[in-house]
Motif scaffolding. Structure first.
Motif, mmCIF file in Angstrom:
data_model
loop_
_atom_site.group_PDB
_atom_site.id
_atom_site.type_symbol
_atom_site.label_atom_id
_atom_site.label_comp_id
_atom_site.label_asym_id
_atom_site.label_seq_id
_atom_site.Cartn_x
_atom_site.Cartn_y
_atom_site.Cartn_z
ATOM 1 N N SER A 4 -14.594 33.653 45.617
ATOM 2 C CA SER A 4 -15.955 34.082 45.965
ATOM 3 C C SER A 4 -16.362 35.333 45.180
ATOM 4 O O SER A 4 -17.533 35.646 45.044
ATOM 5 N N GLU A 5 -15.358 36.060 44.645
ATOM 6 C CA GLU A 5 -15.669 37.255 43.858
ATOM 7 C C GLU A 5 -16.012 36.901 42.407
ATOM 8 O O GLU A 5 -16.420 37.745 41.625
ATOM 9 N N THR A 6 -15.764 35.631 42.057
ATOM 10 C CA THR A 6 -16.041 35.199 40.685
ATOM 11 C C THR A 6 -17.468 34.671 40.617
ATOM 12 O O THR A 6 -17.881 33.879 41.455
ATOM 13 N N ASP A 7 -18.207 35.105 39.611
ATOM 14 C CA ASP A 7 -19.585 34.644 39.431
ATOM 15 C C ASP A 7 -19.565 33.134 39.155
ATOM 16 O O ASP A 7 -19.084 32.696 38.111
ATOM 17 N N GLN A 8 -20.065 32.366 40.129
ATOM 18 C CA GLN A 8 -20.017 30.905 40.030
ATOM 19 C C GLN A 8 -20.728 30.381 38.780
ATOM 20 O O GLN A 8 -20.382 29.340 38.241
ATOM 21 N N SER A 9 -21.741 31.119 38.321
ATOM 22 C CA SER A 9 -22.501 30.636 37.158
ATOM 23 C C SER A 9 -21.663 30.703 35.874
ATOM 24 O O SER A 9 -22.007 30.096 34.867
ATOM 25 N N LEU A 10 -20.544 31.436 35.926
ATOM 26 C CA LEU A 10 -19.669 31.505 34.743
ATOM 27 C C LEU A 10 -18.671 30.335 34.719
ATOM 28 O O LEU A 10 -18.218 29.924 33.669
ATOM 29 N N ILE A 11 -18.316 29.841 35.925
ATOM 30 C CA ILE A 11 -17.243 28.844 36.008
ATOM 31 C C ILE A 11 -17.650 27.512 35.371
ATOM 32 O O ILE A 11 -16.919 26.948 34.569
ATOM 33 N N LYS A 12 -18.871 27.051 35.704
ATOM 34 C CA LYS A 12 -19.292 25.718 35.257
ATOM 35 C C LYS A 12 -19.319 25.597 33.723
ATOM 36 O O LYS A 12 -18.681 24.714 33.153
ATOM 37 N N PRO A 13 -20.057 26.504 33.005
ATOM 38 C CA PRO A 13 -20.071 26.354 31.539
ATOM 39 C C PRO A 13 -18.689 26.518 30.903
ATOM 40 O O PRO A 13 -18.359 25.854 29.928
ATOM 41 N N MET A 14 -17.849 27.390 31.503
ATOM 42 C CA MET A 14 -16.489 27.581 30.984
ATOM 43 C C MET A 14 -15.687 26.284 31.127
ATOM 44 O O MET A 14 -15.001 25.849 30.192
ATOM 45 N N ALA A 15 -15.778 25.679 32.321
ATOM 46 C CA ALA A 15 -15.048 24.425 32.566
ATOM 47 C C ALA A 15 -15.544 23.325 31.633
ATOM 48 O O ALA A 15 -14.756 22.540 31.096
ATOM 49 N N GLU A 16 -16.865 23.263 31.425
ATOM 50 C CA GLU A 16 -17.419 22.237 30.530
ATOM 51 C C GLU A 16 -16.919 22.431 29.100
ATOM 52 O O GLU A 16 -16.617 21.470 28.400
ATOM 53 N N PHE A 17 -16.844 23.691 28.660
ATOM 54 C CA PHE A 17 -16.326 23.979 27.314
ATOM 55 C C PHE A 17 -14.866 23.522 27.207
ATOM 56 O O PHE A 17 -14.472 22.843 26.261
#
Length: 387
Positions: A4-17
């Motif tokens: 929950s401390e991780t900015d969720q908007s960073l996770i999706k594009p990182m995972a897609e990359f």
């Protein structure tokens, strides 16, 4: 830190990359010591050492029992430790021992005396010329005795349970037969397996939010053919629970809730979708795969099977494309070319033409695409000039 401390908007594009550009699988782990694969994998190795020592099993016997026989890499336990290095293995085990204070199995991470001695002797494995194994000469490798710490020529034992298990071509049936055997080898495999299953179940939600991330971490990180929760399902969810209870183990609360609510497997197909059991909602949730992932298993459960033969099937992928799936009746993990596969390919080419399809994919869900062939079949076809 919590996810929950991780900015969720960073996770999706990182995972897609990571998935689409690098072609890698992504495991969502929490920030806990050794993360997921090393936490469970090294626990598994420590437990294997402990159970082998208790039963006086030799190094080579343990590697024979914990490798490809049970869907693990050929290097199994001790050969893997030699390649990784005993010093590295001890760092990872010490991290868990030092930092996982609340871990119910913390004591398992304590290094046995013989490993401490081996490290002190600089017998670290492959990089120092000797570890659990020692190369004596070209093609001659001796193994260490864990109690005397002396090296001697290897001698592999023959176990009745292994002989019976090997009669099964299907890896699931083989594994089941193995843990239900009645000799020291079967007892050893069950002891190690049962402890790893329970340890993995007790790590939710500590190291990951769901069983999928634990299973994926073990398959992708430690090259296990199945993750612990898939293995549990393969052995029979309810019968394994009963056996664990009769062995005196405590079942994690979330699994007890699952049983009380009438669920009988960790994974299930619901309305044609592959689902996993989610302890938080106490219900099945669909497995979210990358859009580029196709599984023959899922396609067939959605009535996409056109024709099934012994060693191959014709499946509709949609978009006017069909596929031949290899699932050799003799060796599903190797899919050697046999008469059934040859016949299926010929039938498929005709079917695709007759039905106005645009293309045909040849693949399979198995470990290998196709390794080897029925050589007599190929030789006879060559002699007949039946190209």
């Amino acid at each position: 830190s919590d996810l929950s401390e991780t900015d969720q908007s960073l996770i999706k594009p990182m995972a897609e990359f990571l998935e689409n550009v690098l072609g890698k699988g992504v495991v969502y782990a929490k920030d806990t010591p050794n993360f997921v694969a090393n936490r469970i994998g090294v626990f598994g190795m420590m437990v294997t050492l402990e159970e082998a020592y208790k039963r006086d099993l030799s190094i080579e016997d343990v590697d024979g029992l914990t490798g490809t026989l049970i869907g693990r890499p050929k290097s199994a336990t001790f050969r893997t430790a030699d390649v990784v290095g005993l010093d590295t293995l001890s760092f990872v085990a010490n991290t868990a021992y030092k930092d996982c204070i609340e871990d119910e199995a913390r004591e398992s991470f304590k290094l046995p005396d013989y490993i401490t001695t081996m490290i002190a002797n600089n017998w670290l494995g492959q990089k120092s010329g000797q570890g659990f194994y020692k190369k004596i000469d070209k093609g001659i490798i001796h193994s260490i005795d864990l109690k005397t710490l002396e090296y001697s020529p290897q001698s592999k034992s023959r176990f009745g349970s292994v002989r019976i298990a090997r009669e099964n071509i299907d890896p699931i049936k083989r594994f089941k037969a193995l843990v239900n055997g009645k000799d020291v080898a079967a007892e050893f495999i069950w002891a190690v397996t049962s402890r790893v299953l329970l340890y993995s179940a007790n790590r939710l939600p500590e190291i990951a939010d769901d069983i999928i991330n634990i299973d994926n971490a073990m398959k992708w990180g430690f090259a296990w053919s199945k993750g612990p929760f898939e293995m549990w399902d393969d052995l029979g969810f309810e019968s394994t629970v009963q056996r664990l209870i009769s062995d005196g183990h405590r079942i994690p609360e979330w699994i007890q809730n699952m049983i009380d609510s009438g669920f009988s497997s960790f994974y299930s197909f619901v309305d044609g979708k592959e689902c996993y059991f989610d302890p938080k909602s106490n219900s099945y949730k669909p497995v979210i795969n990358n859009k580029k992932t196709l599984s023959f298993d899922t396609l067939k459960k959605n009535n996409k099977l056109i024709k099934k033969d012994w060693s191959a099937s014709l499946v509709d992928l949609g978009d006017g494309v069909a596929a031949i799936e290899f699932h050799s009746v003799l060796k599903a993990d190797l899919n050697p070319i046999d008469g059934s596969i040859m016949q299926s390919i010929q039938n498929a080419i005709k079917w695709v033409e007759d039905n106005g399809y645009n293309g045909l994919v040849i693949s399979g869900d198995g470990t290998n695409f196709s390794a080897g062939a029925n050589l007599n079949l190929i030789l006879n076809a060559s002699q007949r000039r039946d190209w």
